[in-house]
Design a protein around this motif. Structure first.
Motif, mmCIF file in Angstrom:
data_model
loop_
_atom_site.group_PDB
_atom_site.id
_atom_site.type_symbol
_atom_site.label_atom_id
_atom_site.label_comp_id
_atom_site.label_asym_id
_atom_site.label_seq_id
_atom_site.Cartn_x
_atom_site.Cartn_y
_atom_site.Cartn_z
ATOM 1 N N THR A 33 1.108 -1.572 -0.086
ATOM 2 C CA THR A 33 -0.243 -0.048 0.000
ATOM 3 C C THR A 33 0.509 0.982 0.373
ATOM 4 O OG1 THR A 33 -1.383 -0.982 1.024
ATOM 5 C CG2 THR A 33 -1.649 1.668 1.141
ATOM 6 N N VAL A 34 2.259 1.282 0.732
ATOM 7 C CA VAL A 34 2.465 2.719 1.003
ATOM 8 C C VAL A 34 3.539 2.640 -0.478
ATOM 9 C CG1 VAL A 34 4.523 3.114 1.962
ATOM 10 C CG2 VAL A 34 3.157 2.131 3.625
ATOM 11 N N GLY A 35 4.601 1.283 -0.674
ATOM 12 C CA GLY A 35 4.755 1.383 -2.267
ATOM 13 C C GLY A 35 4.009 2.229 -3.160
ATOM 14 N N SER A 36 2.452 1.339 -3.432
ATOM 15 C CA SER A 36 1.020 1.887 -4.204
ATOM 16 C C SER A 36 1.932 3.617 -4.859
ATOM 17 C CB SER A 36 0.191 1.274 -4.496
ATOM 18 O OG SER A 36 -0.479 1.964 -3.103
ATOM 19 N N PHE A 37 1.881 4.631 -3.255
ATOM 20 C CA PHE A 37 2.108 5.853 -3.769
ATOM 21 C C PHE A 37 3.346 6.646 -4.952
ATOM 22 C CE2 PHE A 37 -0.892 5.125 0.178
ATOM 23 C CZ PHE A 37 -2.134 6.220 -0.467
ATOM 24 N N PHE A 38 4.230 5.100 -4.924
ATOM 25 C CA PHE A 38 5.443 5.866 -5.429
ATOM 26 C C PHE A 38 5.373 5.447 -6.610
ATOM 27 C CE2 PHE A 38 5.734 6.671 -1.034
ATOM 28 C CZ PHE A 38 6.406 7.790 -0.804
ATOM 29 N N PRO A 39 5.812 5.935 -7.835
ATOM 30 C CA PRO A 39 6.108 5.273 -9.444
ATOM 31 C C PRO A 39 6.427 3.713 -9.484
ATOM 32 C CG PRO A 39 8.007 7.845 -8.675
ATOM 33 C CD PRO A 39 6.445 7.250 -7.335
ATOM 34 N N LEU A 40 8.052 3.841 -8.606
ATOM 35 C CA LEU A 40 9.050 2.715 -8.348
ATOM 36 C C LEU A 40 8.184 1.406 -8.831
ATOM 37 C CD1 LEU A 40 11.684 1.379 -9.507
ATOM 38 C CD2 LEU A 40 11.812 1.342 -6.875
ATOM 39 N N LYS A 41 7.194 1.167 -7.631
ATOM 40 C CA LYS A 41 5.774 0.065 -8.187
ATOM 41 C C LYS A 41 5.146 -0.167 -9.267
ATOM 42 C CE LYS A 41 1.859 -1.945 -6.682
ATOM 43 N NZ LYS A 41 0.975 -2.337 -7.547
ATOM 44 N N TRP A 42 5.206 1.435 -9.699
ATOM 45 C CA TRP A 42 4.399 0.382 -10.783
ATOM 46 C C TRP A 42 4.826 0.235 -12.383
ATOM 47 C CZ3 TRP A 42 -0.845 0.228 -10.459
ATOM 48 C CH2 TRP A 42 -1.649 0.605 -9.096
ATOM 49 N N GLY A 90 5.171 -7.007 -17.103
ATOM 50 C CA GLY A 90 3.435 -7.122 -18.072
ATOM 51 C C GLY A 90 4.010 -6.877 -19.416
ATOM 52 N N VAL A 91 4.835 -5.877 -19.255
ATOM 53 C CA VAL A 91 5.591 -6.341 -20.717
ATOM 54 C C VAL A 91 6.680 -7.480 -21.506
ATOM 55 C CG1 VAL A 91 7.540 -5.202 -22.562
ATOM 56 C CG2 VAL A 91 5.624 -3.711 -20.851
ATOM 57 N N PHE A 92 7.751 -8.040 -20.106
ATOM 58 C CA PHE A 92 8.021 -9.136 -20.322
ATOM 59 C C PHE A 92 7.854 -10.511 -19.431
ATOM 60 C CE2 PHE A 92 10.762 -5.092 -19.972
ATOM 61 C CZ PHE A 92 11.533 -4.946 -21.988
ATOM 62 N N LEU A 93 7.367 -10.492 -18.994
ATOM 63 C CA LEU A 93 6.855 -12.368 -18.527
ATOM 64 C C LEU A 93 4.993 -12.665 -19.683
ATOM 65 C CD1 LEU A 93 7.600 -11.358 -14.292
ATOM 66 C CD2 LEU A 93 8.600 -12.466 -16.293
ATOM 67 N N ALA A 135 -0.911 -13.310 -11.900
ATOM 68 C CA ALA A 135 -1.730 -13.370 -11.210
ATOM 69 C C ALA A 135 -1.027 -13.755 -9.498
ATOM 70 C CB ALA A 135 -1.472 -15.348 -11.265
ATOM 71 N N LEU A 136 0.303 -13.578 -9.578
ATOM 72 C CA LEU A 136 0.625 -12.753 -8.592
ATOM 73 C C LEU A 136 0.620 -11.553 -8.130
ATOM 74 C CD1 LEU A 136 4.552 -14.117 -9.837
ATOM 75 C CD2 LEU A 136 3.416 -15.070 -8.443
ATOM 76 N N GLU A 137 0.721 -10.442 -9.218
ATOM 77 C CA GLU A 137 0.353 -9.496 -8.949
ATOM 78 C C GLU A 137 -1.025 -9.285 -8.167
ATOM 79 O OE1 GLU A 137 2.075 -7.016 -9.536
ATOM 80 O OE2 GLU A 137 3.185 -7.604 -10.902
ATOM 81 N N PRO A 138 -0.987 -8.158 -7.082
ATOM 82 C CA PRO A 138 -2.543 -8.054 -5.754
ATOM 83 C C PRO A 138 -3.881 -7.979 -6.580
ATOM 84 C CG PRO A 138 -0.391 -6.505 -4.906
ATOM 85 C CD PRO A 138 0.447 -7.123 -6.635
ATOM 86 N N ALA A 139 -3.390 -7.065 -7.720
ATOM 87 C CA ALA A 139 -4.941 -7.421 -8.770
ATOM 88 C C ALA A 139 -5.342 -8.118 -9.655
ATOM 89 C CB ALA A 139 -5.032 -5.425 -9.129
ATOM 90 N N GLY A 140 -4.254 -9.303 -9.473
ATOM 91 C CA GLY A 140 -3.966 -10.182 -10.851
ATOM 92 C C GLY A 140 -4.250 -10.388 -12.183
ATOM 93 N N SER A 141 -3.857 -8.135 -12.568
ATOM 94 C CA SER A 141 -3.551 -8.407 -13.537
ATOM 95 C C SER A 141 -2.695 -7.382 -13.309
ATOM 96 C CB SER A 141 -5.377 -7.560 -14.054
ATOM 97 O OG SER A 141 -5.275 -6.052 -13.265
ATOM 98 N N TRP A 142 -2.113 -6.844 -14.816
ATOM 99 C CA TRP A 142 -1.198 -5.466 -14.348
ATOM 100 C C TRP A 142 -1.654 -3.898 -14.590
ATOM 101 C CZ3 TRP A 142 2.124 -9.196 -13.999
ATOM 102 C CH2 TRP A 142 2.717 -9.543 -14.729
ATOM 103 N N GLU A 143 -2.885 -4.136 -14.987
ATOM 104 C CA GLU A 143 -3.571 -2.223 -14.818
ATOM 105 C C GLU A 143 -2.186 -1.674 -14.952
ATOM 106 O OE1 GLU A 143 -4.916 -2.606 -9.985
ATOM 107 O OE2 GLU A 143 -2.700 -3.330 -9.361
ATOM 108 N N TYR A 144 -2.209 -1.475 -16.294
ATOM 109 C CA TYR A 144 -1.778 -0.256 -17.057
ATOM 110 C C TYR A 144 -2.135 1.016 -16.980
ATOM 111 C CZ TYR A 144 0.947 -4.562 -19.343
ATOM 112 O OH TYR A 144 1.792 -5.051 -19.681
#
Length: 285
Positions: free
Chosen positions: A221-230, A237-240, A246-255
């Motif tokens: 949650t803290v990391g999601s406020f900053f650009p590095l997490k995104w 999402g580009v390379f995998l 499915a590993l991501e918290p939302a289950g998608s890449w959330e572009y």
């Protein structure tokens, strides 16, 4: 008397028009070329900048290089994508935050401000340096990742376009944040610790060094406020493979959300720069 002053004096005496100084864009390009040359003359800095993420990638990929069940990817490939994002932030946020603080403490910024060079040319020069080093850093990690860990490059144009906007928004936002945080250190001696500490913390809570599905929710949650997490999530999402989402918290890449957050940091970083940037130390009055 400088050459420009002499030419202007002659022009006044002869009634001719004073020579026109180069514009900010041209001076920025020239300043950028100077910044790049100075960077590559510092061999220790060059080696550290480009070797550090590759060494860390090798270490983490060697320790946690197993297949990630059900994703079609390995942990090594995961780390390549995340380390590219960290490399982008390193060559922008960390590099500018430290170098500008040092230049301010050494009175270099104060001397530049007293020259006819437009202030924008100085920042354009820094942007050119960040672009050159960021592109080279990313290219080295891609070559290393594909050759050693079998990273799959995007097979279509849309994949490369996604990579492009993540790179541009990420490096822009991080560069602006680097310029803003350069005003925090009180001297060049404290610049490294002031800038590196938040960058190091962000790498741990943004999924760079630790697989994203093992990071505690409050840290995410803290990391999601900053650009590095995104940046990390978008580049994964580009390379995998798609199954790795499915590993991501939302289950998608959330572009869409990644673009929104990175764009917001570009705007917010610019505002912070305008509000906080100084050409001299507080102690200089």
């Amino acid at each position: 008397m400088t050459t420009t002053d002499s030419a202007a004096a002659v022009a006044r005496q002869t009634g001719a028009a004073a020579p026109r100084l180069p514009g900010a864009w041209r001076l920025g390009l020239l300043r950028g070329a100077l910044e790049v040359r100075l960077f590559f003359r510092r061999r220790e800095q060059v080696v550290f900048t480009f070797a550090f993420p590759i060494v860390f990638l090798f270490l983490f990929a060697s320790i946690f290089g197993d297949d990630m069940a059900g994703t079609g990817a390995t942990a090594s490939q995961y780390y390549v994508a995340s380390m590219i994002a960290a490399g982008i932030m390193s060559t922008s946020f960390q590099s500018l935050g430290i170098s500008i603080a040092v230049e301010r403490d050494e009175k270099m910024l104060r001397r530049l401000r007293g020259t006819p060079m437009p202030p924008a040319a100085y920042f354009l020069g820094k942007i050119w340096l960040v672009l050159v080093t960021g592109v080279l850093e990313t290219a080295l990690l891609l070559v290393f990742g594909t050759a050693v860990y079998g990273l799959d490059l995007p097979a279509d144009v849309s994949g490369w376009l996604t990579f492009g906007w993540i790179f541009v928004l990420g490096i822009t936002g991080c560069a602006l944040l680097g310029i803003a945080i350069s005003s925090v250190p009180k001297s060049s001696r404290s610049a490294t610790s002031v800038v590196v500490l938040p960058f190091l913390v962000l790498q741990f809570i943004s999924g760079v060094y630790i697989l994203i599905d093992t990071v505690p929710n409050w840290m995410l949650t803290v990391g999601s406020f900053f650009p590095l997490k995104w940046m990390c999530q978008g580049l994964r999402g580009v390379f995998l493979p798609q199954a790795a989402a499915a590993l991501e918290p939302a289950g998608s890449w959330e572009y869409g959300r990644a673009a929104l957050v990175l764009g917001a940091w570009c705007v917010g970083g610019l505002v912070l720069c305008l509000l906080t940037f100084r050409w001299k130390n507080r102690s200089d009055g």
